[in-house]
Motif scaffolding. Structure first.
Motif, PDB file in Angstrom:
ATOM      1  N   LEU A 162      -4.309   5.780  -2.014  1.00  0.00           N
ATOM      2  CA  LEU A 162      -3.010   5.110  -2.151  1.00  0.00           C
ATOM      3  C   LEU A 162      -2.080   5.913  -3.060  1.00  0.00           C
ATOM      4  N   PRO A 163      -0.767   5.715  -2.937  1.00  0.00           N
ATOM      5  CA  PRO A 163       0.163   6.355  -3.885  1.00  0.00           C
ATOM      6  C   PRO A 163      -0.033   5.829  -5.311  1.00  0.00           C
ATOM      7  N   ALA A 164      -0.561   4.611  -5.453  1.00  0.00           N
ATOM      8  CA  ALA A 164      -0.814   4.022  -6.768  1.00  0.00           C
ATOM      9  C   ALA A 164      -2.079   4.630  -7.369  1.00  0.00           C
TER      10      ALA A 164
ATOM     11  N   LEU B 172     -15.399  -7.076  -1.717  1.00  0.00           N
ATOM     12  CA  LEU B 172     -15.785  -6.165  -0.632  1.00  0.00           C
ATOM     13  C   LEU B 172     -14.725  -6.037   0.460  1.00  0.00           C
ATOM     14  N   GLY B 173     -13.514  -6.423   0.150  1.00  0.00           N
ATOM     15  CA  GLY B 173     -12.463  -6.354   1.162  1.00  0.00           C
ATOM     16  C   GLY B 173     -12.474  -7.610   1.991  1.00  0.00           C
ATOM     17  N   GLY B 174     -11.441  -7.809   2.761  1.00  0.00           N
ATOM     18  CA  GLY B 174     -11.347  -9.011   3.568  1.00  0.00           C
ATOM     19  C   GLY B 174     -10.140  -8.922   4.456  1.00  0.00           C
ATOM     20  N   GLY B 175      -9.450 -10.041   4.624  1.00  0.00           N
ATOM     21  CA  GLY B 175      -8.250 -10.055   5.462  1.00  0.00           C
ATOM     22  C   GLY B 175      -7.006  -9.851   4.631  1.00  0.00           C
ATOM     23  N   GLY B 176      -5.877  -9.999   5.259  1.00  0.00           N
ATOM     24  CA  GLY B 176      -4.587  -9.945   4.573  1.00  0.00           C
ATOM     25  C   GLY B 176      -4.380  -8.696   3.746  1.00  0.00           C
ATOM     26  N   VAL B 177      -3.772  -8.870   2.577  1.00  0.00           N
ATOM     27  CA  VAL B 177      -3.448  -7.751   1.702  1.00  0.00           C
ATOM     28  C   VAL B 177      -4.724  -7.042   1.231  1.00  0.00           C
ATOM     29  N   ASP B 178      -5.800  -7.793   1.025  1.00  0.00           N
ATOM     30  CA  ASP B 178      -7.076  -7.227   0.581  1.00  0.00           C
ATOM     31  C   ASP B 178      -7.581  -6.190   1.591  1.00  0.00           C
TER      32      ASP B 178
ATOM     33  N   HIS C 169      -7.835  -1.997   1.102  1.00  0.00           N
ATOM     34  CA  HIS C 169      -9.102  -1.289   1.304  1.00  0.00           C
ATOM     35  C   HIS C 169      -8.987  -0.252   2.428  1.00  0.00           C
ATOM     36  N   ARG C 170      -8.309  -0.600   3.518  1.00  0.00           N
ATOM     37  CA  ARG C 170      -8.152   0.353   4.632  1.00  0.00           C
ATOM     38  C   ARG C 170      -7.311   1.555   4.211  1.00  0.00           C
ATOM     39  N   ALA C 171      -6.177   1.292   3.557  1.00  0.00           N
ATOM     40  CA  ALA C 171      -5.259   2.372   3.177  1.00  0.00           C
ATOM     41  C   ALA C 171      -5.822   3.230   2.045  1.00  0.00           C
TER      42      ALA C 171
ATOM     43  N   THR D 160       0.820  -1.220   0.000  1.00  0.00           N
ATOM     44  CA  THR D 160       0.000   0.000   0.000  1.00  0.00           C
ATOM     45  C   THR D 160       0.854   1.270   0.000  1.00  0.00           C
ATOM     46  N   LYS D 161       2.164   1.142   0.205  1.00  0.00           N
ATOM     47  CA  LYS D 161       3.048   2.308   0.252  1.00  0.00           C
ATOM     48  C   LYS D 161       3.776   2.550  -1.071  1.00  0.00           C
ATOM     49  N   LEU D 162       3.631   1.649  -2.022  1.00  0.00           N
ATOM     50  CA  LEU D 162       4.399   1.749  -3.263  1.00  0.00           C
ATOM     51  C   LEU D 162       3.868   2.836  -4.196  1.00  0.00           C
TER      52      LEU D 162
END
Length: 177
Positions: A75-77, A31-37, A41-43, A15-17
């Motif tokens: 996000l920066p992306a 709809l989002g979930g755990g892990g990277v997903d 979504h949060r960031a 999420t920082k790239l």
């Protein structure tokens, strides 16, 4: 094997790239979930979820191996490409091809949106339990094959969150520790 210099490896938080697009290892609901997903979504904020809801309304989610694109929100992306990796079922349910399709369809979408830099997480290796070594081999080979026939994408980053995946990719890409 000699892989293209356009493939790079990093460890950290996707999420920082600062790239044109990051790839989200999404679930079929989008709809989002755990892990990277969940982290993406949060960031990225509510704009990503809003775009996902529009996609759901239009096509009803995203099938395994397919990919859809949304804004990057905060996000920066610029974009998030959401792809749904396969759940590991012992390797007899076309998991390898479905995982390769995640990379191929994400890259095709990236080309369509004039993306020049893209970052991939380790798709399906978390709660979907795809064997990490096998997933890394599929990821690197599929991306390298795609880049051989497409010059538009200038940079592909495999971003690993954990040390185990990082070492697997280092070994595959020939820049081991």
């Amino acid at each position: 094997m000699n892989f293209t210099s356009r493939i790079q490896l990093q460890q950290g938080d996707i999420t920082k790239l600062k790239v044109d697009a990051i790839v989200n290892a999404a679930n079929s609901s989008l709809l989002g979930g755990g892990g990277v997903d969940g982290a993406i979504h949060r960031a990225g904020g509510s704009q990503i979820l809003d775009d996902c809801r529009k996609i759901i309304a239009r096509q009803g989610g995203c099938k395994t191996g397919e990919a859809v694109i949304t804004t990057g929100g905060k996000l920066p992306a610029k974009y998030v490409i959401h792809t749904v990796g396969p759940v590991w079922n012992g390797g007899n349910k076309n998991e390898d091809q479905l995982l390769a399709n995640c990379y191929i369809n994400s890259l095709k979408l990236a080309v369509e949106y004039n993306v020049e830099s893209i970052a991939f997480p380790n798709i399906s290796t978390g709660i979907y339990h795809f064997p990490k070594d096998r997933a890394a081999e599929i990821a690197v080979k599929t991306v390298d094959d795609f880049l051989k026939t497409n010059q538009q994408i200038k940079q592909v980053i495999f971003i690993c969150f954990d040390d185990e995946n990082l070492q697997l990719y280092k070994d595959l890409l020939g820049n081991g520790s």
